[in-house]
Design a protein around this motif. Structure first.
Motif, PDB file in Angstrom:
ATOM      1  N   GLU A  65     -12.229  29.173 -29.479  1.00  0.00           N
ATOM      2  CA  GLU A  65     -11.587  30.157 -29.653  1.00  0.00           C
ATOM      3  C   GLU A  65     -11.949  30.988 -31.361  1.00  0.00           C
ATOM      4  O   GLU A  65     -11.572  30.136 -32.058  1.00  0.00           O
ATOM      5  CB  GLU A  65     -10.575  30.744 -29.151  1.00  0.00           C
ATOM      6  CG  GLU A  65     -10.109  31.347 -27.944  1.00  0.00           C
ATOM      7  CD  GLU A  65      -9.310  31.956 -26.912  1.00  0.00           C
ATOM      8  OE1 GLU A  65      -8.847  32.971 -27.573  1.00  0.00           O
ATOM      9  OE2 GLU A  65      -8.243  31.390 -26.099  1.00  0.00           O
ATOM     10  N   ARG A  66     -12.984  31.334 -31.550  1.00  0.00           N
ATOM     11  CA  ARG A  66     -12.780  32.241 -32.672  1.00  0.00           C
ATOM     12  C   ARG A  66     -12.372  33.320 -32.434  1.00  0.00           C
ATOM     13  O   ARG A  66     -12.933  34.466 -33.115  1.00  0.00           O
ATOM     14  CB  ARG A  66     -13.928  31.640 -33.554  1.00  0.00           C
ATOM     15  CG  ARG A  66     -14.007  32.066 -34.964  1.00  0.00           C
ATOM     16  CD  ARG A  66     -15.537  31.534 -35.751  1.00  0.00           C
ATOM     17  NE  ARG A  66     -15.254  31.455 -37.023  1.00  0.00           N
ATOM     18  CZ  ARG A  66     -15.264  30.765 -38.296  1.00  0.00           C
ATOM     19  NH1 ARG A  66     -16.638  29.696 -37.982  1.00  0.00           N
ATOM     20  NH2 ARG A  66     -15.095  31.121 -39.484  1.00  0.00           N
ATOM     21  N   LYS A  67     -11.358  33.745 -34.336  1.00  0.00           N
ATOM     22  CA  LYS A  67     -10.960  34.878 -33.945  1.00  0.00           C
ATOM     23  C   LYS A  67     -10.619  35.493 -36.381  1.00  0.00           C
ATOM     24  O   LYS A  67      -9.911  34.336 -37.159  1.00  0.00           O
ATOM     25  CB  LYS A  67      -9.651  34.827 -34.083  1.00  0.00           C
ATOM     26  CG  LYS A  67      -9.617  36.164 -32.734  1.00  0.00           C
ATOM     27  CD  LYS A  67      -8.592  36.365 -32.024  1.00  0.00           C
ATOM     28  CE  LYS A  67      -8.043  36.563 -30.785  1.00  0.00           C
ATOM     29  NZ  LYS A  67      -6.645  35.619 -29.728  1.00  0.00           N
ATOM     30  N   GLY A  68     -11.780  35.595 -36.832  1.00  0.00           N
ATOM     31  CA  GLY A  68     -11.735  35.554 -38.266  1.00  0.00           C
ATOM     32  C   GLY A  68     -12.126  34.578 -38.472  1.00  0.00           C
ATOM     33  O   GLY A  68     -12.898  32.979 -37.985  1.00  0.00           O
ATOM     34  N   ASP A  69     -11.307  34.051 -39.884  1.00  0.00           N
ATOM     35  CA  ASP A  69     -11.174  32.460 -40.296  1.00  0.00           C
ATOM     36  C   ASP A  69     -10.380  31.245 -39.438  1.00  0.00           C
ATOM     37  O   ASP A  69     -10.261  30.589 -39.707  1.00  0.00           O
ATOM     38  CB  ASP A  69     -10.948  32.566 -42.094  1.00  0.00           C
ATOM     39  CG  ASP A  69      -9.519  33.076 -42.163  1.00  0.00           C
ATOM     40  OD1 ASP A  69      -9.039  33.110 -40.650  1.00  0.00           O
ATOM     41  OD2 ASP A  69      -8.820  32.525 -43.299  1.00  0.00           O
ATOM     42  N   MET A  70      -9.712  32.254 -38.619  1.00  0.00           N
ATOM     43  CA  MET A  70      -8.754  31.333 -37.578  1.00  0.00           C
ATOM     44  C   MET A  70      -9.602  30.639 -36.104  1.00  0.00           C
ATOM     45  O   MET A  70     -10.206  31.018 -35.783  1.00  0.00           O
ATOM     46  CB  MET A  70      -8.057  31.908 -36.729  1.00  0.00           C
ATOM     47  CG  MET A  70      -6.893  31.315 -36.703  1.00  0.00           C
ATOM     48  SD  MET A  70      -7.380  30.426 -34.724  1.00  0.00           S
ATOM     49  CE  MET A  70      -6.968  31.783 -34.252  1.00  0.00           C
ATOM     50  N   VAL A  71      -9.647  29.382 -35.624  1.00  0.00           N
ATOM     51  CA  VAL A  71     -10.663  28.838 -35.209  1.00  0.00           C
ATOM     52  C   VAL A  71      -8.893  27.877 -33.856  1.00  0.00           C
ATOM     53  O   VAL A  71      -8.547  27.281 -34.532  1.00  0.00           O
ATOM     54  CB  VAL A  71     -11.506  28.274 -35.097  1.00  0.00           C
ATOM     55  CG1 VAL A  71     -12.077  27.121 -33.817  1.00  0.00           C
ATOM     56  CG2 VAL A  71     -12.651  28.204 -35.848  1.00  0.00           C
ATOM     57  N   GLN A  72      -9.310  28.435 -33.377  1.00  0.00           N
ATOM     58  CA  GLN A  72      -8.280  28.052 -31.557  1.00  0.00           C
ATOM     59  C   GLN A  72      -9.238  27.021 -30.998  1.00  0.00           C
ATOM     60  O   GLN A  72     -10.488  26.772 -30.115  1.00  0.00           O
ATOM     61  CB  GLN A  72      -7.860  29.054 -31.304  1.00  0.00           C
ATOM     62  CG  GLN A  72      -6.941  27.933 -29.737  1.00  0.00           C
ATOM     63  CD  GLN A  72      -5.476  29.141 -28.968  1.00  0.00           C
ATOM     64  OE1 GLN A  72      -4.828  29.222 -30.333  1.00  0.00           O
ATOM     65  NE2 GLN A  72      -5.754  28.369 -28.161  1.00  0.00           N
ATOM     66  N   ILE A  73      -9.172  25.245 -31.060  1.00  0.00           N
ATOM     67  CA  ILE A  73      -9.382  24.494 -30.345  1.00  0.00           C
ATOM     68  C   ILE A  73      -8.373  23.818 -29.082  1.00  0.00           C
ATOM     69  O   ILE A  73      -7.225  23.051 -29.384  1.00  0.00           O
ATOM     70  CB  ILE A  73     -10.049  23.248 -30.818  1.00  0.00           C
ATOM     71  CG1 ILE A  73     -10.451  23.389 -32.376  1.00  0.00           C
ATOM     72  CG2 ILE A  73     -10.933  22.242 -30.397  1.00  0.00           C
ATOM     73  CD1 ILE A  73     -12.425  23.711 -32.096  1.00  0.00           C
ATOM     74  N   ASN A  74      -8.751  24.317 -28.104  1.00  0.00           N
ATOM     75  CA  ASN A  74      -8.240  23.145 -27.025  1.00  0.00           C
ATOM     76  C   ASN A  74      -8.916  22.091 -26.306  1.00  0.00           C
ATOM     77  O   ASN A  74      -9.776  22.174 -25.484  1.00  0.00           O
ATOM     78  CB  ASN A  74      -7.691  24.293 -25.770  1.00  0.00           C
ATOM     79  CG  ASN A  74      -6.789  24.259 -24.458  1.00  0.00           C
ATOM     80  OD1 ASN A  74      -6.290  22.593 -24.416  1.00  0.00           O
ATOM     81  ND2 ASN A  74      -6.719  24.956 -23.674  1.00  0.00           N
ATOM     82  N   PRO A  75      -8.048  21.167 -26.380  1.00  0.00           N
ATOM     83  CA  PRO A  75      -8.864  20.360 -26.103  1.00  0.00           C
ATOM     84  C   PRO A  75      -8.618  19.306 -24.588  1.00  0.00           C
ATOM     85  O   PRO A  75      -8.894  18.184 -24.207  1.00  0.00           O
ATOM     86  CB  PRO A  75      -8.608  19.022 -27.390  1.00  0.00           C
ATOM     87  CG  PRO A  75      -6.732  19.441 -27.810  1.00  0.00           C
ATOM     88  CD  PRO A  75      -7.294  20.711 -27.653  1.00  0.00           C
TER      89      PRO A  75
END
Ligand code: EPU
Length: 444
Positions: A65-75
């Protein structure tokens, strides 16, 4: 496809903020796959290579998931340790998925990266290191197939041109979940390696010595997702510094870590540029033509090969004769032919060039051949008299966030336009590249 059009010869003024480091983001996003829970990574630059990495990570089954300059990675949903040629051929850095996938899933299949416009880029050190940790590796139909349970060991990454940045990253990531202790000798010391180690340690890794020539990693059973902010892009920062100097302007650069750029900034000062370091920003500019330099690229803390093309653009305008030697990628001078089309006086030698500075470059129609070559042509265009058009700017978009917007804010007359007719096939084609490299090597 788009092209960049620049009306040159306007001094840059104002303030620019540097984005997160592409070369930190790529291994750190891969490293997020090692954890058991999601990670949120901030200051991720909006560049094509990151987009490619996120597409590959999604294709492996992880949630992105990407919000602006933040990326969340759910492995937690990572299911398919297979990175296809379709992706890897567009971005060699996908190789840094090999270590994490292998150590996490016990197997990985990744396309061999193939040819590259900056010269041969082997991956033998990556494979040698993983084999030393106990991986079985086979090459089949253009793919690396790696499998096995990893065990800590001593890994020496000394290569013909020093160490390897991404091989160090790969082994460090793999060793985090391997059984026992791994020691990497001749590890790369780049700030992006330190950034990756900090991220891994924040996830629960046990890494000591990142930034030095020997890194020790104690394997752990599991890593936990975390929140992390990556460092600013030192290569982007130096690109803007040179933009100010080459246009005889003065700018302030925010979100820069000057300690990561000690050697390149010293070299810029030697050209006669003015440089003032403040806690929050660095002011850089020039009033005169640059003084010549004799430069050789080297692993960190030396002069980064990724800065060489941009420095060369600047030295095309020096008062006297400069010599630039490439000690990391001896063939990384493909772009100098384009600078010559602008009136630069560059004499190629084996793994080096001699530059006889000229007073002014002239605008021309040019083609980018890789990220930094593209940046070099933009810088030359900013200083040149008349109009410069640069095609194949998708190379630039791989590594520079909003380059034309940031430069426009600094007063550059620069814009993007759709390319009406596709640019002709160029030396980017690996067959042409082979002839080019042969021609360079046989030059006296
Ligand atoms: N090398 C080997 N064997 C290997 C790996 C490397 O001989 O297995 C050689 C290379 O041919 C080269 C030298 O070692 O002569 C150093 O290459 P390295 O492996 O360090 O390069 P990399 O890790 O693949 C990263 C950057 C490059 C940058 C180089 C050198 C990333 C994603 N890429 O590549 O960045 O040029 O280090 O500093 O971190 C760019 O951003 O435009 C770019 C090309």
């Amino acid at each position: 496809m788009e092209k960049i059009i620049i009306e040159g010869n306007h001094p840059l003024k104002g303030e620019v903020s540097i984005s997160g480091a592409k070369n930190s983001a790529l291994p750190i996003l891969s490293a997020a796959l090692l954890a058991e829970t999601p990670s949120r990574i901030k200051n991720i630059p909006c560049v094509k290579d990151v987009e490619t990495m996120l597409k590959i990570i999604s294709s492996l089954g992880a949630k992105v998931e990407r919000k602006g300059d933040m990326v969340q990675i759910n492995p937690t949903t990572l299911s398919n340790p297979f990175a296809s040629y379709e992706f890897v051929s567009t971005m060699r850095a996908s190789i840094c998925l090999l270590g994490p996938l292998l150590t996490k899933k016990g197997r990985a299949k990744i396309s061999l990266p193939g040819g590259c416009a900056i010269g041969p880029r082997p991956i033998d050190l990556h494979l040698k290191g993983l084999k030393k940790l106990g991986a079985k590796i086979e090459i089949e139909k253009g793919y690396i197939i790696a499998y096995g349970k990893l065990k800590g060991d001593n890994v020496d990454l000394k290569g013909p041109f020093g160490s390897s940045v991404l091989a160090t990253a790969n082994i460090m990531m793999a060793a985090c979940l391997a059984e026992g202790k791994t020691t990497i000798f001749h590890s790369a010391q780049e700030p992006e390696i330190v950034d990756l180690a900090n991220f891994l340690n924040k996830m629960g890794g046990k890494i000591k010595g990142a930034g030095e020539r020997k890194i020790e990693i104690k394997g752990v059973k599991a890593l936990k997702g975390t929140e992390y902010t990556i460092i600013p892009d030192r290569i982007e920062a130096i690109t803007y510094a040179i933009a100010a100097i080459i246009t005889k302007g003065e700018i302030e650069i925010k979100n820069i870590i000057p300690e990561h750029l000690t050697f390149p900034l010293k070299k810029l000062k030697q050209t006669g540029a003015t440089l003032h370091l403040f806690p929050e920003k660095t002011r850089v500019g020039a009033q005169e033509r640059p003084r010549p330099l004799h430069l050789t690229t080297a692993p960190y803390p030396g002069l980064p090969t990724d800065i060489q093309p941009m420095l060369t653009a600047l030295l095309c305008l020096c008062e006297g004769k400069s010599v630039v030697k490439e000690a990391i990628y001896p063939h990384r001078f493909l772009y100098t032919g384009e600078l010559q089309r602008m009136g630069a006086n560059i004499i190629p030698r084996k793994a080096s060039i001699i530059i006889n500075g000229v007073k002014q470059l002239k605008g021309a129609k040019l083609m980018a051949s890789d990220i930094r070559a593209g940046a070099s042509l933009v810088l030359a265009g900013l200083s040149a008299k008349g109009e410069t058009t640069i095609s194949r700017i998708y190379h630039i978009d791989r590594g520079y966030e909003r380059l034309t917007e940031k430069l426009s804010t600094l007063g550059a007359k620069i814009k993007r336009e759709p390319e009406k007719t596709p640019p002709p096939v160029s030396t980017e084609n690996s067959q042409d590249l082979k002839h080019y490299v042969k021609a360079i090597l046989t030059r006296k």
